[in-house]
Design an enzyme around this catalytic site. Structure first.
Site, PDB file in Angstrom:
ATOM      1  N   LYS A 205       0.834  -1.208   0.000  1.00 46.84           N
ATOM      2  CA  LYS A 205       0.000   0.000   0.000  1.00 46.84           C
ATOM      3  C   LYS A 205       0.872   1.263   0.000  1.00 46.84           C
ATOM      4  CE  LYS A 205      -1.913   2.788   2.980  1.00 46.84           C
ATOM      5  NZ  LYS A 205      -2.001   4.055   2.262  1.00 46.84           N
ATOM      6  N   GLU A 279      10.111   1.058  10.358  1.00 45.35           N
ATOM      7  CA  GLU A 279      11.100   2.122  10.143  1.00 45.35           C
ATOM      8  C   GLU A 279      10.345   3.428  10.373  1.00 45.35           C
ATOM      9  OE1 GLU A 279      12.700   5.004   8.938  1.00 45.35           O
ATOM     10  OE2 GLU A 279      12.921   4.304   6.861  1.00 45.35           O
ATOM     11  N   CYS A 313      13.214  10.846   7.158  1.00 43.10           N
ATOM     12  CA  CYS A 313      13.194  10.316   8.524  1.00 43.10           C
ATOM     13  C   CYS A 313      14.561  10.469   9.190  1.00 43.10           C
ATOM     14  CB  CYS A 313      12.736   8.867   8.526  1.00 43.10           C
ATOM     15  SG  CYS A 313      13.544   7.875   7.273  1.00 43.10           S
ATOM     16  N   GLU A 410       9.603  15.377  15.621  1.00 43.75           N
ATOM     17  CA  GLU A 410       9.981  15.316  14.204  1.00 43.75           C
ATOM     18  C   GLU A 410       9.147  16.353  13.442  1.00 43.75           C
ATOM     19  OE1 GLU A 410       8.884  11.705  12.001  1.00 43.75           O
ATOM     20  OE2 GLU A 410      10.916  11.694  11.201  1.00 43.75           O
TER      21      GLU A 410
HETATM   22  P1  NDP Z   1       1.747   7.924   8.478  1.00 48.04           P
HETATM   23  O1  NDP Z   1       2.615   7.152   9.378  1.00 48.04           O
HETATM   24  O2  NDP Z   1       0.338   8.101   8.824  1.00 48.04           O
HETATM   25  O3  NDP Z   1       1.797   7.290   6.996  1.00 48.04           O
HETATM   26  C1  NDP Z   1       2.621   6.228   6.593  1.00 48.04           C
HETATM   27  C2  NDP Z   1       1.800   5.152   5.863  1.00 48.04           C
HETATM   28  O4  NDP Z   1       0.938   4.487   6.797  1.00 48.04           O
HETATM   29  C3  NDP Z   1       0.883   5.720   4.795  1.00 48.04           C
HETATM   30  O5  NDP Z   1       0.802   4.795   3.736  1.00 48.04           O
HETATM   31  C4  NDP Z   1      -0.436   5.806   5.549  1.00 48.04           C
HETATM   32  O6  NDP Z   1      -1.526   5.858   4.694  1.00 48.04           O
HETATM   33  C5  NDP Z   1      -0.405   4.528   6.352  1.00 48.04           C
HETATM   34  N1  NDP Z   1      -1.291   4.490   7.498  1.00 48.04           N
HETATM   35  C6  NDP Z   1      -1.904   5.519   8.148  1.00 48.04           C
HETATM   36  N2  NDP Z   1      -2.629   5.057   9.193  1.00 48.04           N
HETATM   37  C7  NDP Z   1      -2.475   3.711   9.200  1.00 48.04           C
HETATM   38  C8  NDP Z   1      -2.969   2.660  10.055  1.00 48.04           C
HETATM   39  N3  NDP Z   1      -3.740   2.911  11.100  1.00 48.04           N
HETATM   40  N4  NDP Z   1      -2.595   1.392   9.794  1.00 48.04           N
HETATM   41  C9  NDP Z   1      -1.766   1.117   8.754  1.00 48.04           C
HETATM   42  N5  NDP Z   1      -1.298   2.059   7.917  1.00 48.04           N
HETATM   43  C10 NDP Z   1      -1.628   3.342   8.129  1.00 48.04           C
HETATM   44  O7  NDP Z   1       2.402   9.318   8.250  1.00 48.04           O
HETATM   45  P2  NDP Z   1       1.630  10.657   7.813  1.00 48.04           P
HETATM   46  O8  NDP Z   1       1.572  10.612   6.364  1.00 48.04           O
HETATM   47  O9  NDP Z   1       0.359  10.854   8.515  1.00 48.04           O
HETATM   48  O10 NDP Z   1       2.609  11.762   8.374  1.00 48.04           O
HETATM   49  C11 NDP Z   1       2.505  12.186   9.743  1.00 48.04           C
HETATM   50  C12 NDP Z   1       3.856  12.434  10.305  1.00 48.04           C
HETATM   51  O11 NDP Z   1       4.581  11.224  10.307  1.00 48.04           O
HETATM   52  C13 NDP Z   1       4.718  13.364   9.484  1.00 48.04           C
HETATM   53  O12 NDP Z   1       4.488  14.683   9.827  1.00 48.04           O
HETATM   54  C14 NDP Z   1       6.087  12.925   9.842  1.00 48.04           C
HETATM   55  O13 NDP Z   1       6.505  13.550  11.013  1.00 48.04           O
HETATM   56  C15 NDP Z   1       5.936  11.454  10.093  1.00 48.04           C
HETATM   57  N6  NDP Z   1       6.382  10.613   8.973  1.00 48.04           N
HETATM   58  C16 NDP Z   1       7.552   9.981   9.108  1.00 48.04           C
HETATM   59  C17 NDP Z   1       8.036   9.192   8.091  1.00 48.04           C
HETATM   60  C18 NDP Z   1       9.328   8.507   8.240  1.00 48.04           C
HETATM   61  O14 NDP Z   1       9.810   7.876   7.281  1.00 48.04           O
HETATM   62  N7  NDP Z   1       9.943   8.575   9.378  1.00 48.04           N
HETATM   63  C19 NDP Z   1       7.323   9.036   6.817  1.00 48.04           C
HETATM   64  C20 NDP Z   1       6.044   9.716   6.790  1.00 48.04           C
HETATM   65  C21 NDP Z   1       5.628  10.477   7.838  1.00 48.04           C
HETATM   66  P3  NDP Z   1      -2.018   7.280   4.127  1.00 48.04           P
HETATM   67  O15 NDP Z   1      -0.857   8.157   4.009  1.00 48.04           O
HETATM   68  O16 NDP Z   1      -2.584   6.948   2.823  1.00 48.04           O
HETATM   69  O17 NDP Z   1      -3.016   7.765   5.121  1.00 48.04           O
END
Ligand code: NDP
Length: 500
Positions: A205, A279, A313, A410
């Protein structure tokens, strides 16, 4: 005996070099990348080797964060679509896992080469969908994604050599993989390549705001004639991700994203027997000692935080600078910030592109406002931001205390917090004073100091006199709230197999 003289703090003179401010001396003409990204108006799910609409027919719109214009309509998968995807992956597993490794390797080589053939098209699509500068998608994301397929193609028929002492290396089964929006295609490659090389089948996904390069990659999977069901791609938001995690057929969940969602996934998988790798976030310390080569260090600090608008990240979001050179470093960084070009991500001159979504922009603004409220000093260079789209200027905070939110949370945006230290031990203590532990950087002339810090910093990756360097052969992953498990190298393969 006379006591030893107190160790003096070495101070550098303030810089005498001319300021690197060019004013309008070099007004660059716009230099937009013009290759056709070959996007379709509408995308479906990839299930069992075919594109199919979501069972309930739901769709969402993917927009370009640089101008807020719609790019494509994308199918929104629910639990029933996710169940179809797992069923297809389970049907494909016996044949795929029994295929000789050399044959699986051929498919991976083919995927890598097809991606290289269409590299320019993919780079433009990645930039349109996610907002990152075309220079980065062209020179980093797409070539690195291809490199991951090449690297893992090489391992597919040598797995017993990857794990000395193991007689049998078995895949886990069907794996569910969830990826974030900051490096959409590259994270897809980090996840798919080791899973396929080791004989697993996959339900993947992508993130809601950045699904398009994964769906374009689905076309490459078809072109490579990968057997149907080996990779299935389900698009949607958090609920789709939760369905991927919850499905009983998943032998393993691999997730990259926020620590908060990582916690949900840990709870959801606890007691199910599913393997899990996470991660998650980071709050890396980039540590600058007074004997560092300053010209390189300044560029390393800039790259460490402004690469991909800070949506990284492992971004070096906390700069720890030795007190004696703090004024000089801040002066140099301030000057360098003024030469960064912020704007249209498709322009080849752009250094800092668009923030990935309105939601992420609002989060960055909230945290920056908290930084100001809590008493840190903000610096932003004068720069005109495009009126449409999501943009945030490169930002420095000085006078940051460890208790400030901008030093603890973050931000995931182009925001650098600067703190100071006096001794090596203080640097280590401050660097480790975080809930995260993904990465760190050390800038110094002394090899012995690098060795000491790389041992004592609680971070999965420690870069020395460089930053943000990646290689498919090098494992990447964190400690503490940055997650567990590794991606890349032999360690990354280990998370997709059982050994006997
Ligand atoms: P998320 O952790 O929500 O998104 C990462 C992935 O998980 C996306 O594909 C998301 O789907 C999916 N997801 C969301 N909720 C669930 C769930 N309950 N169960 C399984 N999968 C889920 O990150 P966000 O996009 O909301 O970003 C929020 C914050 O997270 C950012 O501001 C940043 O600080 C941090 N972040 C950190 C990352 C890293 O690599 N360290 C990467 C991304 C974000 P969808 O996006 O379609 O909702």
């Amino acid at each position: 005996m006379p006591s030893a003289p107190a160790r003096s703090v070495r101070r550098r003179r303030t810089p005498t070099a001319p300021e690197l401010i060019f004013g309008n001396l070099w007004e660059f003409d716009p230099s937009p990348e013009t290759a056709d990204p070959k996007l379709k108006a509408q995308y479906d799910l990839l299930i069992d080797g075919r594109f199919v609409p979501a069972r309930r027919g739901a769709r969402f719109t993917s927009i370009n964060p640089a101008n807020e214009k719609a790019l494509a309509e994308v199918a929104l998968a629910d639990e029933s679509d996710v169940a179809d995807a797992y069923a297809a992956a389970a049907r494909a597993f016996p044949r795929w896992s029994r295929l000789p490794g050399s044959e699986r390797g051929k498919y991976l080589f083919r995927l890598a080469r097809l991606l290289q053939d269409r590299a320019r098209e993919f780079a433009v699509a990645e930039t349109l969908d996610g907002g990152k500068p075309i220079r980065e998608s062209r020179d980093f994301d797409v070539p690195m994604a291809a490199a991951h397929f090449f690297y893992h193609a090489g391992w597919a028929d040598k797995l017993t050599y990857a794990f000395p002492g193991a007689r049998h290396v078995q895949p886990l089964g069907v794996v569910g993989q969830i990826i974030p929006w900051n490096f959409p295609l590259l994270m897809l490659a980090w996840k798919l390549a080791p899973a396929l090389a080791t004989g697993n089948t996959v339900v993947l996904k992508p993130a809601e705001t950045t699904s398009l390069t994964a769906l374009k990659f689905a076309e490459i999977l078809q072109e490579a004639e990968l057997p149907p069901g080996v990779v299935n791609i389900v698009t949607g938001a958090g609920a789709t991700g939760a369905a991927v995690v919850a499905h009983p057929q998943a032998a393993k969940i691999a997730f990259t994203g926020s620590t908060e969602v990582g916690r949900h996934i840990m709870r959801a998988t606890a007691g199910t027997g599913k393997r899990l790798t996470l991660e998650l976030g980071g709050k890396a310390a980039n540590i600058l000692f007074d004997d560092a080569p300053l010209d390189q260090a300044i560029e390393g600090v800039i790259n460490g935080i402004f690469f991909n608008q800070g949506h990284v990240c492992c971004a070096g979001s906390r700069l720890l600078v030795q007190e004696g050179i703090a004024d000089e470093v801040v002066a140099r960084l301030t000057l360098r910030l003024r030469s960064l070009r912020v704007g249209d991500p498709l322009d080849k001159n752009t250094d800092v592109g668009a923030i990935n979504s309105g939601e992420q922009l609002a989060r960055i603004k909230r945290l920056v406002a908290a930084g100001v409220r809590e008493g840190a000093t903000l610096y932003q260079p004068p720069c005109a931001l495009p009126r449409k789209g999501f943009y945030f200027p490169p930002t420095l905070f000085t006078g940051v205390q460890q208790s400030h939110r901008i030093a603890r949370e973050e931000v995931f945006g182009p925001v650098l917090s600067i703190l100071t230290f006096r001794t090596v031990d203080e640097a280590i203590e401050k660097a480790n004073n975080t809930a995260y532990g993904l990465s760190a950087g050390v800038w110094t002339d002394k090899g012995s100091r690098i060795l000491k810090l790389s041992t004592e910093l609680k971070a999965g990756v420690v870069w020395a006199n460089t930053y943000n360097k990646f290689d498919p052969a090098s494992p990447f992953g964190g400690y503490k709230e940055s997650g567990f498990g590794r991606e890349g190298g032999r360690h990354g393969l280990a998370d997709y197999v059982t050994l006997s």
